[in-house]
Write a protein that holds these residues in place. Structure first.
Motif, mmCIF file in Angstrom:
data_model
loop_
_atom_site.group_PDB
_atom_site.id
_atom_site.type_symbol
_atom_site.label_atom_id
_atom_site.label_comp_id
_atom_site.label_asym_id
_atom_site.label_seq_id
_atom_site.Cartn_x
_atom_site.Cartn_y
_atom_site.Cartn_z
ATOM 1 N N ALA A 81 37.781 38.235 41.304
ATOM 2 C CA ALA A 81 37.222 39.405 40.242
ATOM 3 C C ALA A 81 38.488 40.247 39.954
ATOM 4 O O ALA A 81 37.998 40.713 38.957
ATOM 5 C CB ALA A 81 36.366 39.995 41.117
ATOM 6 N N GLU A 82 39.486 40.463 40.552
ATOM 7 C CA GLU A 82 40.573 41.160 40.353
ATOM 8 C C GLU A 82 41.067 41.243 38.744
ATOM 9 O O GLU A 82 41.102 42.233 38.220
ATOM 10 C CB GLU A 82 41.639 41.346 41.097
ATOM 11 C CG GLU A 82 42.816 42.165 40.873
ATOM 12 C CD GLU A 82 43.979 42.158 41.928
ATOM 13 O OE1 GLU A 82 44.892 42.934 41.590
ATOM 14 O OE2 GLU A 82 43.834 41.407 42.863
ATOM 15 N N PRO A 83 41.336 40.025 38.275
ATOM 16 C CA PRO A 83 41.488 40.153 36.802
ATOM 17 C C PRO A 83 40.653 40.603 35.637
ATOM 18 O O PRO A 83 40.935 41.051 34.922
ATOM 19 C CB PRO A 83 42.109 38.559 36.581
ATOM 20 C CG PRO A 83 42.317 38.057 38.111
ATOM 21 C CD PRO A 83 41.442 38.700 38.941
ATOM 22 N N LEU A 84 39.249 40.234 36.084
ATOM 23 C CA LEU A 84 38.327 40.667 35.387
ATOM 24 C C LEU A 84 38.121 42.180 35.572
ATOM 25 O O LEU A 84 37.929 42.900 34.399
ATOM 26 C CB LEU A 84 36.988 40.128 35.842
ATOM 27 C CG LEU A 84 36.671 38.454 35.616
ATOM 28 C CD1 LEU A 84 35.638 37.793 36.268
ATOM 29 C CD2 LEU A 84 36.831 38.260 34.098
ATOM 30 N N GLY A 85 38.134 42.822 36.407
ATOM 31 C CA GLY A 85 38.461 44.208 36.567
ATOM 32 C C GLY A 85 39.404 44.733 35.759
ATOM 33 O O GLY A 85 39.224 45.852 35.374
ATOM 34 N N GLU A 86 40.818 44.048 35.717
ATOM 35 C CA GLU A 86 41.785 44.724 35.027
ATOM 36 C C GLU A 86 41.424 44.720 33.586
ATOM 37 O O GLU A 86 41.897 45.506 32.792
ATOM 38 C CB GLU A 86 43.196 43.922 35.283
ATOM 39 C CG GLU A 86 43.536 43.997 36.874
ATOM 40 C CD GLU A 86 44.679 43.230 37.070
ATOM 41 O OE1 GLU A 86 45.171 42.237 36.264
ATOM 42 O OE2 GLU A 86 45.129 43.192 38.258
ATOM 43 N N ALA A 87 40.872 43.574 33.116
ATOM 44 C CA ALA A 87 40.477 43.409 31.724
ATOM 45 C C ALA A 87 39.438 44.491 31.169
ATOM 46 O O ALA A 87 39.433 44.924 30.116
ATOM 47 C CB ALA A 87 40.078 42.081 31.361
ATOM 48 N N GLY A 133 44.441 33.614 37.052
ATOM 49 C CA GLY A 133 44.292 34.193 38.080
ATOM 50 C C GLY A 133 42.689 34.435 38.422
ATOM 51 O O GLY A 133 42.300 35.009 39.206
ATOM 52 N N LEU A 134 41.895 33.670 37.432
ATOM 53 C CA LEU A 134 40.259 34.072 37.248
ATOM 54 C C LEU A 134 39.683 33.330 38.371
ATOM 55 O O LEU A 134 38.451 33.576 38.818
ATOM 56 C CB LEU A 134 39.940 33.656 35.933
ATOM 57 C CG LEU A 134 40.377 34.842 34.808
ATOM 58 C CD1 LEU A 134 40.035 34.266 33.430
ATOM 59 C CD2 LEU A 134 39.625 36.195 35.519
#
Length: 114
Positions: free
Chosen positions: A76-82, A59-60
């Motif tokens: 960006a969303e998956p990076l935010g979750e990480a 999803g990146l």
């Protein structure tokens, strides 16, 4: 549907490779085609495509379609979750370092002449 834990595992697995991190860094500057993304690497287009598939499954990135042009873009969303997940541990590490610093100050104070 992919669970949050599975998605997080996919994100960290994708980020584990330096080529994929470099691709994300390039995409942070804007959309690019597979050919443009492959330019700085000494690998084949199929090899770059495999990296892109890993990033896409995590999803990146996403891929669009504009006539013959298929731009890739960062998501960006998956990076935010990480980042949220890592933040919990950063606070733990900082607390541990603060305790270590306190302990070292106590040891130094004990060793100073009075």
């Amino acid at each position: 549907m992919v669970s949050d834990q599975d998605r997080l595992s996919s994100v960290f697995a994708a980020l584990a490779d330096p080529t994929r991190r470099a691709i994300l860094a390039r995409l942070s500057a804007g959309e690019a085609t597979v050919t443009e993304l492959a330019e700085p690497f000494s690998m084949s287009l199929p090899a770059i495509s495999k990296h892109l598939k890993v990033l896409e499954r995590a999803g990146l990135i996403s891929r669009g379609r504009n006539a013959q042009w298929r731009p890739c873009r960062i998501e960006a969303e998956p990076l935010g979750e990480a980042s949220v997940w890592l933040e919990r541990y950063r606070q733990l590490w900082e607390h541990s370092f603060d305790r270590l610093a306190d302990h070292l100050r106590e040891i130094q104070a004990e060793g100073e002449p009075r």
